[in-house]
Design a protein around this motif. Structure first.
Motif, short mmCIF file in Angstrom:
data_model
loop_
_atom_site.label_atom_id
_atom_site.label_comp_id
_atom_site.label_asym_id
_atom_site.label_seq_id
_atom_site.Cartn_x
_atom_site.Cartn_y
_atom_site.Cartn_z
N MET A 71 61.00 58.65 47.33
CA MET A 71 61.78 59.22 46.22
C MET A 71 62.40 58.11 45.37
N ASP A 72 62.89 57.07 46.02
CA ASP A 72 63.48 55.96 45.29
C ASP A 72 62.44 55.26 44.41
N LEU A 73 61.27 55.00 44.97
CA LEU A 73 60.20 54.36 44.19
C LEU A 73 59.75 55.26 43.04
N SER A 74 59.67 56.54 43.28
CA SER A 74 59.24 57.47 42.25
C SER A 74 60.25 57.52 41.10
N LEU A 75 61.54 57.54 41.43
CA LEU A 75 62.55 57.56 40.38
C LEU A 75 62.57 56.27 39.56
N LYS A 76 62.22 55.16 40.20
CA LYS A 76 62.19 53.88 39.50
C LYS A 76 60.85 53.63 38.81
N HIS A 77 59.90 54.54 38.96
CA HIS A 77 58.54 54.41 38.40
C HIS A 77 57.87 53.13 38.91
N LEU A 78 58.00 52.89 40.21
CA LEU A 78 57.41 51.72 40.86
C LEU A 78 56.53 52.17 42.02
N TYR A 79 55.74 51.23 42.52
CA TYR A 79 54.95 51.44 43.73
C TYR A 79 55.35 50.38 44.75
N LEU A 80 54.97 50.59 46.00
CA LEU A 80 55.18 49.56 47.01
C LEU A 80 54.40 48.31 46.61
N PRO A 81 54.93 47.13 46.93
CA PRO A 81 54.15 45.91 46.68
C PRO A 81 52.85 45.92 47.48
N ASP A 82 51.85 45.25 46.96
CA ASP A 82 50.54 45.24 47.62
C ASP A 82 50.61 44.66 49.03
N GLU A 83 51.56 43.74 49.26
CA GLU A 83 51.69 43.16 50.60
C GLU A 83 52.10 44.22 51.62
N LEU A 84 52.89 45.18 51.18
CA LEU A 84 53.30 46.25 52.09
C LEU A 84 52.26 47.36 52.19
N GLN A 85 51.37 47.44 51.21
CA GLN A 85 50.33 48.45 51.28
C GLN A 85 49.15 47.99 52.13
N TYR A 86 48.73 46.75 51.92
CA TYR A 86 47.50 46.29 52.54
C TYR A 86 47.66 45.13 53.51
N GLY A 87 48.84 44.58 53.66
CA GLY A 87 49.02 43.43 54.52
C GLY A 87 49.12 42.18 53.68
N CYS A 88 48.79 41.05 54.25
CA CYS A 88 48.92 39.77 53.58
C CYS A 88 47.75 39.57 52.62
N LEU A 89 47.98 39.65 51.33
CA LEU A 89 46.91 39.56 50.34
C LEU A 89 46.38 38.13 50.21
N ASP A 90 47.20 37.12 50.50
CA ASP A 90 46.72 35.75 50.38
C ASP A 90 45.56 35.50 51.34
N VAL A 91 45.68 35.99 52.56
CA VAL A 91 44.61 35.81 53.55
C VAL A 91 43.37 36.57 53.12
N ILE A 92 43.55 37.75 52.54
CA ILE A 92 42.41 38.56 52.10
C ILE A 92 41.69 37.85 50.96
N LEU A 93 42.43 37.34 49.98
CA LEU A 93 41.81 36.69 48.84
C LEU A 93 41.11 35.40 49.25
N ILE A 94 41.69 34.64 50.17
CA ILE A 94 41.04 33.42 50.65
C ILE A 94 39.76 33.76 51.40
N ALA A 95 39.81 34.80 52.22
CA ALA A 95 38.62 35.19 52.99
C ALA A 95 37.52 35.67 52.05
N ILE A 96 37.88 36.39 51.00
CA ILE A 96 36.88 36.87 50.05
C ILE A 96 36.31 35.70 49.25
N ALA A 97 37.17 34.73 48.89
CA ALA A 97 36.71 33.59 48.10
C ALA A 97 35.70 32.74 48.87
N PHE A 98 35.87 32.63 50.18
CA PHE A 98 34.94 31.84 50.97
C PHE A 98 33.79 32.67 51.54
N GLY A 99 33.73 33.92 51.18
CA GLY A 99 32.62 34.77 51.59
C GLY A 99 32.70 35.24 53.03
#
Length: 143
Positions: A71-99
């Motif tokens: 409800m708080d996020l909806s009232l502020k017109h925000l979403y959860l940060p991607d780190e809280l949605q999917y985990g650590c994005l830095d590790v994901i992007l590095i893994a994708i970059a190196f195939g």
């Protein structure tokens, strides 16, 4: 024949349209940090209210915190940060970059159920009480 068709229509493993719908619902729930069972309203169905009353206090408190955050996020017109949605994005992007083959482990699990087992038990008990002709355990009132 009709039951097989209806089973195929709602099964996300077989029907691509059901899979798309499930993924869309999961995406929306993940953006706010909710689970599917959080969408059940205890004021509209007293079986849900009874099932929530039977759950451990920690589970109900976690549900209330998820609802407050959504409800708080909806009232502020925000979403959860991607780190809280999917985990650590830095590790994901590095893994994708190196195939590397990388499986995204989501922190938010929208379809992990915590209420359905207790709700099925409550519905089974009320159906049994009705079949035996006993009085209902609780009366419906307008909130």
């Amino acid at each position: 024949m009709l039951s097989r068709l209806s089973a195929w229509l709602v099964n996300p493993r077989r029907n691509p349209l059901a899979r798309l719908h499930r993924n869309a619902v999961a995406s929306r729930l993940r953006k706010y940090g909710l689970r599917y069972d959080d969408l059940y309203d205890p004021y509209s169905d007293l079986d849900i209210k009874e099932a929530l009353a039977r759950l451990p206090r920690e589970v109900v408190d976690a549900r209330n915190q998820r609802l407050k955050r959504a409800m708080d996020l909806s009232l502020k017109h925000l979403y959860l940060p991607d780190e809280l949605q999917y985990g650590c994005l830095d590790v994901i992007l590095i893994a994708i970059a190196f195939g590397d083959d990388y499986v995204i482990m989501a922190i938010q699990t929208p379809f992990r159920s915590y209420l359905s087992d207790m709700l099925a038990l409550v519905k089974k008990e009320s159906a049994e009480r009705e079949a035996l002709g006993a009085l209902p355990l609780y009366q419906r009132t307008i909130p």
